[in-house]
Design a protein around this motif. Sequence first.
Motif, mmCIF file in Angstrom:
data_model
loop_
_atom_site.group_PDB
_atom_site.id
_atom_site.type_symbol
_atom_site.label_atom_id
_atom_site.label_comp_id
_atom_site.label_asym_id
_atom_site.label_seq_id
_atom_site.Cartn_x
_atom_site.Cartn_y
_atom_site.Cartn_z
ATOM 1 N N LYS A 239 0.813 -1.221 0.000
ATOM 2 C CA LYS A 239 0.000 0.000 0.000
ATOM 3 C C LYS A 239 0.845 1.269 0.000
ATOM 4 O O LYS A 239 0.384 2.315 -0.431
ATOM 5 C CB LYS A 239 -0.975 -0.042 1.170
ATOM 6 N N MET A 240 2.087 1.172 0.483
ATOM 7 C CA MET A 240 2.975 2.324 0.390
ATOM 8 C C MET A 240 3.365 2.555 -1.067
ATOM 9 O O MET A 240 3.508 3.689 -1.505
ATOM 10 C CB MET A 240 4.232 2.119 1.249
ATOM 11 N N TYR A 241 3.541 1.467 -1.810
ATOM 12 C CA TYR A 241 3.811 1.573 -3.242
ATOM 13 C C TYR A 241 2.741 2.433 -3.889
ATOM 14 O O TYR A 241 3.019 3.418 -4.568
ATOM 15 C CB TYR A 241 3.719 0.182 -3.897
ATOM 16 N N GLU A 242 1.514 2.012 -3.646
ATOM 17 C CA GLU A 242 0.369 2.662 -4.234
ATOM 18 C C GLU A 242 0.251 4.112 -3.744
ATOM 19 O O GLU A 242 0.071 5.037 -4.537
ATOM 20 C CB GLU A 242 -0.861 1.874 -3.756
ATOM 21 N N GLY A 243 0.386 4.295 -2.432
ATOM 22 C CA GLY A 243 0.204 5.613 -1.832
ATOM 23 C C GLY A 243 1.260 6.617 -2.261
ATOM 24 O O GLY A 243 0.936 7.733 -2.673
ATOM 25 N N ALA A 245 3.413 6.435 -4.821
ATOM 26 C CA ALA A 245 3.388 6.659 -6.269
ATOM 27 C C ALA A 245 2.216 7.559 -6.634
ATOM 28 O O ALA A 245 2.369 8.513 -7.413
ATOM 29 C CB ALA A 245 3.301 5.321 -7.008
#
Lengths: 349, 349
Positions: A239-243, A245
């Motif tokens: 979710k950090m990837y998504e957040g 980015a």
Amino acid sequence: MSELVRVAVDAMGGDNAPEAVVQGVVDALNASKEIEVLLVGDQKTVEKCLAGAQYDKERLQVIHASEVITNNEAPTVAIKKKKDSSIVVSQRLVREGKADAFVSAGSTGAVLVGSQVLIGRIRGIERPALAPLIPTTKGFSLLIDCGANVDAKPSNLVQFAKMGSIYMENIMGRKNPRVAIVNIGIEEEKGNALVKQTYPLLKECKDINFIGSIEAREIPNGYADVIVCEAFVGNVILKMYEGVAGALMGKVKETMMSSLKTKIGALLIKKDLKKTLKAFDASAYGGAPMLGLKGLVVKSHGSSNAKEIKQSVLQCIAFKQQNISGKIAETITIDKKTTAGSEEKPAAE
Amino acid sequence: MSELVRVAVDAMGGDNAPEAVVQGVVDALNASKEIEVLLVGDQKTVEKCLAGAQYDKERLQVIHASEVITNNEAPTVAIKKKKDSSIVVSQRLVREGKADAFVSAGSTGAVLVGSQVLIGRIRGIERPALAPLIPTTKGFSLLIDCGANVDAKPSNLVQFAKMGSIYMENIMGRKNPRVAIVNIGIEEEKGNALVKQTYPLLKECKDINFIGSIEAREIPNGYADVIVCEAFVGNVILKMYEGVAGALMGKVKETMMSSLKTKIGALLIKKDLKKTLKAFDASAYGGAPMLGLKGLVVKSHGSSNAKEIKQSVLQCIAFKQQNISGKIAETITIDKKTTAGSEEKPAAE
């Protein structure tokens, strides 16, 4: 020709269901003659979507399911109550051997919980794992586990490492995949209790290429092929990837629209930039396999389009032909023999 | 005029030491008449850096320290062995009341471990926390804890929430700061054992504005002011910021250099884009306070430049004047009185 791979597909799951799912299935059937699809959902709705489509009708069968599990329902309750839902009906098809694999873009919780309960774990596997592919600057890595079962034991993580390694080598063609454990430093003595206990166990494994710890900072740089962690941490990473980015690209877009000069600049790079960003979208890989079950379960992300469904369905071919479940079972059996007196208990089946 | 705030600064710590540190200190002295600096490091080297600089000599004193702790040394060993290092000498100055605060861009481990041992915790604080500010699309949030002590207890997390809240309200001027706990879903029943045990305790706290769980995806969007988590997870979050942003921007640059057309586009947006990206750099906030100690400790990141050192030094003014340590001690004392029979033990001092 070898036996067809039979895939049960949840026609009703995902933001773009049933249209995108049905289209994805049709495209998959046209792309490979090695699959047969059991399309599970409301018969009338599904048939309406199929009307006019060109495909080999011999290899598609619509299986009626009158209910749909939504994202807002508690998975454990939904699985029990909605026995005629597209998810539960599909899972039963796998359990009964009528399908080899199950693909769904529906409720992650219901897919995970239901598959564990209805399809069942491979004998010896303590806990199945959800293992999405995540983008890196060098391609992609497998992040295992991002499932719903948190607070894993060291022996769970060791099994994740092995299953992930088998998957990356046999399905993704990554030779001798590098396996690393997520940690807060690269030294062996670093880490929380779980990592400290797991590290020496991974070091002892002869059937994986364990390269040690990986700091979260290095994950997007592709320093490992299989990234092992407990599900809470895996969820945070994904979710950090998504957040990050998403937030960053929002800022980049704002900047590009901030003046006439930047707007002109944006016009010149927009198209190429979009392509770059798509390649770095953690959700773009679509099908995350759930490893450790008696059949393959592929969880496609909720916003999957036809192309992503198609890829998820096609992924099942290699999984069956490479006998991944058999290879996982074999590794675990060897472990059982060599580690008599270990903590592992056979899975309840 | 109120009493001066005395700050011990590690002149030898960080990639750009001692030049950038000395310059930052000089700039801080010129920016505020409310501080006095004890610049700790090799006397000759430091004095050479100071030669020719314009500042109020009454408010700067060089304290000689013959040793330097590097990033490659094990912190606990280094703290014990190098008693005349710039870090240990600075920490002793705080312990002896000769300085109110300590700023260092040196070894994070040595700063954290040494401060806990040498400066000591506020009575009642079970565990100090390292709490960096992280960028969001709306400004910044405080991430607590990112320190070196992992596997926290629920009561530790409750104290982190309170300390973080006091800091954000009094130092950063965020009124009634929203406090959230990092979780893998927003529902109260979600989470690992630690989060499930901590959630109801936070809900009961009357002195913080607890808004529930936050998924990692939402952290960069600024949905909470104080983001509470255990240090392992905090480290992963912080490093994912760095890793994803770095990888993504590398890809964006590659795209911009891919053709003549994109190169021209890049020229037009480069300057503005650079500004945007700097605002979203998790390391740019420099000074992360270590909360819960008897004096303020500010850990500036290793690559700090003069500006960041200056900001870290100036931050100490509000910390002293707002009596943050007193406010933290007060909250904890109230807790002790109202939660007789709780698990908390007074800190060993």
